[in-house]
Write a protein that holds these residues in place. Sequence first.
Motif, mmCIF file in Angstrom:
data_model
loop_
_atom_site.group_PDB
_atom_site.id
_atom_site.type_symbol
_atom_site.label_atom_id
_atom_site.label_comp_id
_atom_site.label_asym_id
_atom_site.label_seq_id
_atom_site.Cartn_x
_atom_site.Cartn_y
_atom_site.Cartn_z
ATOM 1 N N GLU A 89 -20.478 -13.339 9.548
ATOM 2 C CA GLU A 89 -20.987 -12.423 8.518
ATOM 3 C C GLU A 89 -20.962 -13.057 7.118
ATOM 4 O O GLU A 89 -21.829 -12.779 6.300
ATOM 5 C CB GLU A 89 -20.254 -11.076 8.531
ATOM 6 N N GLN A 90 -19.992 -13.930 6.868
ATOM 7 C CA GLN A 90 -19.975 -14.621 5.567
ATOM 8 C C GLN A 90 -21.148 -15.599 5.450
ATOM 9 O O GLN A 90 -21.753 -15.722 4.378
ATOM 10 C CB GLN A 90 -18.645 -15.355 5.385
ATOM 11 N N LEU A 112 -24.395 -15.236 2.636
ATOM 12 C CA LEU A 112 -24.471 -16.292 1.627
ATOM 13 C C LEU A 112 -25.767 -16.317 0.799
ATOM 14 O O LEU A 112 -25.703 -16.410 -0.430
ATOM 15 C CB LEU A 112 -24.243 -17.646 2.312
ATOM 16 N N PRO A 113 -26.952 -16.231 1.432
ATOM 17 C CA PRO A 113 -28.180 -16.302 0.615
ATOM 18 C C PRO A 113 -28.258 -15.201 -0.436
ATOM 19 O O PRO A 113 -28.736 -15.458 -1.548
ATOM 20 C CB PRO A 113 -29.302 -16.141 1.648
ATOM 21 N N LEU A 114 -27.801 -14.001 -0.102
ATOM 22 C CA LEU A 114 -27.841 -12.922 -1.084
ATOM 23 C C LEU A 114 -26.864 -13.196 -2.220
ATOM 24 O O LEU A 114 -27.165 -12.952 -3.383
ATOM 25 C CB LEU A 114 -27.518 -11.579 -0.417
ATOM 26 N N GLU A 115 -25.706 -13.737 -1.874
ATOM 27 C CA GLU A 115 -24.722 -14.048 -2.914
ATOM 28 C C GLU A 115 -25.243 -15.143 -3.837
ATOM 29 O O GLU A 115 -25.084 -15.077 -5.056
ATOM 30 C CB GLU A 115 -23.390 -14.446 -2.267
ATOM 31 N N LEU A 116 -25.899 -16.154 -3.244
ATOM 32 C CA LEU A 116 -26.463 -17.235 -4.057
ATOM 33 C C LEU A 116 -27.554 -16.712 -4.974
ATOM 34 O O LEU A 116 -27.779 -17.249 -6.058
ATOM 35 C CB LEU A 116 -27.019 -18.349 -3.161
ATOM 36 N N ALA A 117 -28.245 -15.646 -4.524
ATOM 37 C CA ALA A 117 -29.317 -15.066 -5.339
ATOM 38 C C ALA A 117 -28.754 -14.089 -6.373
ATOM 39 O O ALA A 117 -29.508 -13.445 -7.088
ATOM 40 C CB ALA A 117 -30.336 -14.367 -4.446
ATOM 41 N N GLY A 135 -24.254 -5.546 0.710
ATOM 42 C CA GLY A 135 -23.401 -4.521 1.298
ATOM 43 C C GLY A 135 -23.004 -4.931 2.710
ATOM 44 O O GLY A 135 -23.725 -5.663 3.371
ATOM 45 N N ARG A 136 -21.839 -4.473 3.136
ATOM 46 C CA ARG A 136 -21.373 -4.804 4.475
ATOM 47 C C ARG A 136 -22.388 -4.335 5.524
ATOM 48 O O ARG A 136 -22.640 -5.026 6.513
ATOM 49 C CB ARG A 136 -20.016 -4.141 4.692
ATOM 50 N N ASP A 137 -22.989 -3.163 5.293
ATOM 51 C CA ASP A 137 -23.963 -2.623 6.248
ATOM 52 C C ASP A 137 -25.174 -3.522 6.388
ATOM 53 O O ASP A 137 -25.691 -3.726 7.488
ATOM 54 C CB ASP A 137 -24.430 -1.232 5.790
#
Length: 254
Positions: free
Chosen positions: A116-117, A121-126, A131-133
Amino acid sequence: MTTTTLEPVPVGTGTALSLTGVTRTHGTGETGVTALDDVSLELRQGSWTAVMGPSGSGKSTLLQVAAGLDRVDGGRVVLGGTDITHASDQERTELRRERIGFVFQSFNLIGSLTAEQNVALPLELAGRRPGRDTVRQALALVGLSERATHRPRELSGGQQQRVAIARAMITRPQVLFADEPTGALDSNAARNVLELMRDMTGTGQTILMVTHDPAAAAAADETVFLRDGRLVDRLAGADAATIANRLVALEAGR
Ligand code: ADP
Ligand code: MG
């Protein structure tokens, strides 16, 4: 977050990606190699196109150029209604993060992160906080809800590739690019990955996939063939045997 000057315009025509007269040369002068020579290709939204050709025929370069990861020396590349031909390095980085998905033969997951991490990652980099869901849904789509907290080494090759696909899909890319996605998998795992890709086209996802495997190409809607950087043939709806014969002939120079 920085703002991009590459705003997508409404597509309307149903074209997800178009390359027009694209040329890409590596190096210059006597040592220069023309990796792509006047290649034109148009992908409809929701279509799945396979790219085949002998080693060195330009397949990986085609993917890199179409995804906006590499520049062209001539011609035009339009991704999701945006002309990316002359995108800057900064704009290419944004494209990579937000508009395309890429899947590799070697999965390229980060070994120290859980499934899940890796997917998040791509969303965090962006600069977005996933969200966990959202992440769990992406894993559920590839059939790995039960493996969310596993690390790559605790997963089979096929499972790792499905995590990689979930990671590529989390940004809802305009085109999913795959370079030999089944190349490292046994035939069962390969079939699972191909079925997953077929499901994705059913929801409107466009896919451009390089493969050496005629069975994988046969799973796509159409196969285009490269030789010496030129797009020399295309087969729609062909079976694996027909595709294999065409590839053998190309490799023999016919
Ligand atoms: P394929 O994926 O079909 O094997 P590539 O797109 O990797 O082909 O390469 C096409 C041609 O371009 C080959 O002749 C290769 O050697 C050359 N090439 C690819 N990338 C580079 C590079 N970064 N520098 C120089 N030549 C390259
Ligand atoms: Mg290659």
